[in-house]
Design an enzyme around this catalytic site. Sequence first.
Site, PDB file in Angstrom:
ATOM      1  N   LYS A 106      67.969  -2.940  78.749  1.00 50.16           N
ATOM      2  CA  LYS A 106      68.005  -1.799  79.683  1.00 50.16           C
ATOM      3  C   LYS A 106      68.479  -2.237  81.069  1.00 50.16           C
ATOM      4  O   LYS A 106      69.084  -1.469  81.802  1.00 50.16           O
ATOM      5  CB  LYS A 106      66.633  -1.132  79.766  1.00 50.16           C
ATOM      6  N   GLU A 130      70.571   1.865  71.364  1.00 53.09           N
ATOM      7  CA  GLU A 130      69.466   2.790  71.050  1.00 53.09           C
ATOM      8  C   GLU A 130      68.116   2.293  71.556  1.00 53.09           C
ATOM      9  O   GLU A 130      67.316   3.069  72.080  1.00 53.09           O
ATOM     10  CB  GLU A 130      69.399   2.994  69.526  1.00 53.09           C
ATOM     11  N   GLY A 135      62.618   2.871  73.055  1.00 50.89           N
ATOM     12  CA  GLY A 135      62.303   1.898  71.998  1.00 50.89           C
ATOM     13  C   GLY A 135      62.715   2.363  70.613  1.00 50.89           C
ATOM     14  O   GLY A 135      63.896   2.481  70.304  1.00 50.89           O
ATOM     15  N   ILE A 137      62.462   5.296  69.247  1.00 51.70           N
ATOM     16  CA  ILE A 137      62.783   6.729  69.084  1.00 51.70           C
ATOM     17  C   ILE A 137      64.310   6.884  69.084  1.00 51.70           C
ATOM     18  O   ILE A 137      64.965   6.502  70.053  1.00 51.70           O
ATOM     19  CB  ILE A 137      62.181   7.563  70.247  1.00 51.70           C
ATOM     20  N   GLY A 188      48.669  -6.625  74.442  1.00 49.69           N
ATOM     21  CA  GLY A 188      50.072  -7.060  74.365  1.00 49.69           C
ATOM     22  C   GLY A 188      51.079  -5.989  74.756  1.00 49.69           C
ATOM     23  O   GLY A 188      52.273  -6.164  74.562  1.00 49.69           O
ATOM     24  N   GLU A 191      53.386  -6.676  80.230  1.00 47.18           N
ATOM     25  CA  GLU A 191      53.872  -8.035  80.445  1.00 47.18           C
ATOM     26  C   GLU A 191      52.797  -8.810  81.219  1.00 47.18           C
ATOM     27  O   GLU A 191      51.923  -8.208  81.859  1.00 47.18           O
ATOM     28  CB  GLU A 191      55.143  -8.009  81.314  1.00 47.18           C
ATOM     29  N   ASP A 202      60.968   0.198  85.402  1.00 43.80           N
ATOM     30  CA  ASP A 202      61.311   0.215  83.973  1.00 43.80           C
ATOM     31  C   ASP A 202      61.660   1.656  83.544  1.00 43.80           C
ATOM     32  O   ASP A 202      62.654   1.877  82.841  1.00 43.80           O
ATOM     33  CB  ASP A 202      60.097  -0.320  83.178  1.00 43.80           C
ATOM     34  N   LYS A 206      65.417   3.188  82.229  1.00 46.57           N
ATOM     35  CA  LYS A 206      65.575   3.961  80.983  1.00 46.57           C
ATOM     36  C   LYS A 206      66.083   5.365  81.288  1.00 46.57           C
ATOM     37  O   LYS A 206      66.910   5.913  80.544  1.00 46.57           O
ATOM     38  CB  LYS A 206      64.241   4.010  80.237  1.00 46.57           C
TER      39      LYS A 206
END
Length: 429
Positions: A106, A130, A135, A137, A188, A191, A202, A206
């Site tokens: 990204k 994609e 992710g 989807i 998890g 990060e 982030d 996207k």
Amino acid sequence: MPPSSVRIGLLGCGVVGQGLLKLLRERERLIRDSVGAPIQVSRVAVRDPGKRRECELSGIHVGTDAMAVAEASDVDLLVELAGGEAMLEPVRAALRRGIPVVTANKHILALHGEELERLAGESKTTIRCEASAGGGIPVLQALDHGLRTENFQLLVAILNGTTNFILSTMARDGRDFAEALAAAQTLGFAEADPTLDLSGQDTAQKLSILVRRAFRMDVAFSSIPTEGIIGMELEDLRQADRFGYTVKLLGIALRHPEGLDVRVHPAFIPKRYLLAAVRDEFNGIYLRGEATGSMLFYGKGAGANPTAQAVLGDVVVTARECVSGVKLLGTPPMRDPEQRLPLDQVRTKYYLRLLVEDRPGVLAQVAANLGATNVSVAQMFQAEGVRGEASITILTHHAKDKDVREAVAGIAKLPTTRKTPRAVRIFDI
Ligand code: NDP
Ligand code: HSE
């Protein structure tokens, strides 16, 4: 003469790369039947070839030089799953020599998407991505193909699993921000350094990738007004609940007569909205199109298997093109550049939470600041606090964003204000 196999050069063999290798092995027959030839991984580049991995690498050339893989003569398709700016040059190199690229990166797409797509076009090849937004989807393939000719008025999306998990956990379990973040890290999702997630960057990356497809407009991610969820308090989520809302970190693109309004920020959304039911690490992308009306894409925005499946979808389509020699549709053509509506001019409702001295005239001062910039109060709730303080919650009517922020700055400076006011937009259109 069609190739007897499609040879992949893979950059990165971490969470997603290993997931992809596993799916390529498990679904070998189905993939071969779909592509018309087998897919083989000929080369892999990683940082540390000595690292133990949960996948079979025998028969594959494993090295550390990503550029060498991008330039290798036994690579027909470059799959970039290493991430980060360092992958820009290898991706450019592959595209320049006409090798198609599949990537989940990204970062380079948000910063250099326009250039990389142009390069692919000039070399008569493709770049597909994609997994880079949403992710697992398959929303980009839907926008590139079935929805290619649709005109969208609205895209509003939850695109970051970490922050959605934090907000969901705070609201459901009554845990505070730090506890919810620690839980996300233990599970998890987040990060070790979750700054990009928490700051909204982030989501902005996207969103810029999605806006390019849905609105056919090049919106640099650095130009997107972005606020994250740092500073969100449990009390804000409780107040949201009291007034019939839930809190989400949203990426928004909304077409107004005056221009396209693109922004990222936390927002109160009505509990009746479909996006309000997108909880924990899940992502949701709501679109409203001229012909199609409302649509919701929902699923896992991260994780080895969902992300690897999205990558594999791109790999199969691209490999099929290599075998057939027929290119499918790529990214939709861009429209002529459109006006953007600056955030200052956007009209929105706000939630405000103030901690003030509990004595005569204080509420009047607060109201005077709101009135001075034309901000009208829709609802208000006051709770008596300790130490002579009062907590005031205000929901405003729609007002210009700049005017609300100016009023809040004025309230913050009042000698009777005890704490920096909290201000969160309400997305209710
Ligand atoms: P990881 O950190 O798990 O793996 C990265 C891999 O790249 C590692 O194998 C690493 O090598 C290798 N690598 C890193 N730098 C270099 C370099 N300079 N040269 C060669 N190899 C290098 O990342 P993920 O698998 O989680 O993510 C991969 C991509 O997918 C990223 O762009 C990410 O944003 C994107 N993505 C990830 C999602 C997820 O759920 N994880 C979801 C959606 C997108 P080594 O193993 O030796 O350290
Ligand atoms: N850190 C990202 C998230 C991973 O939490 O959604 C997927 O891009």
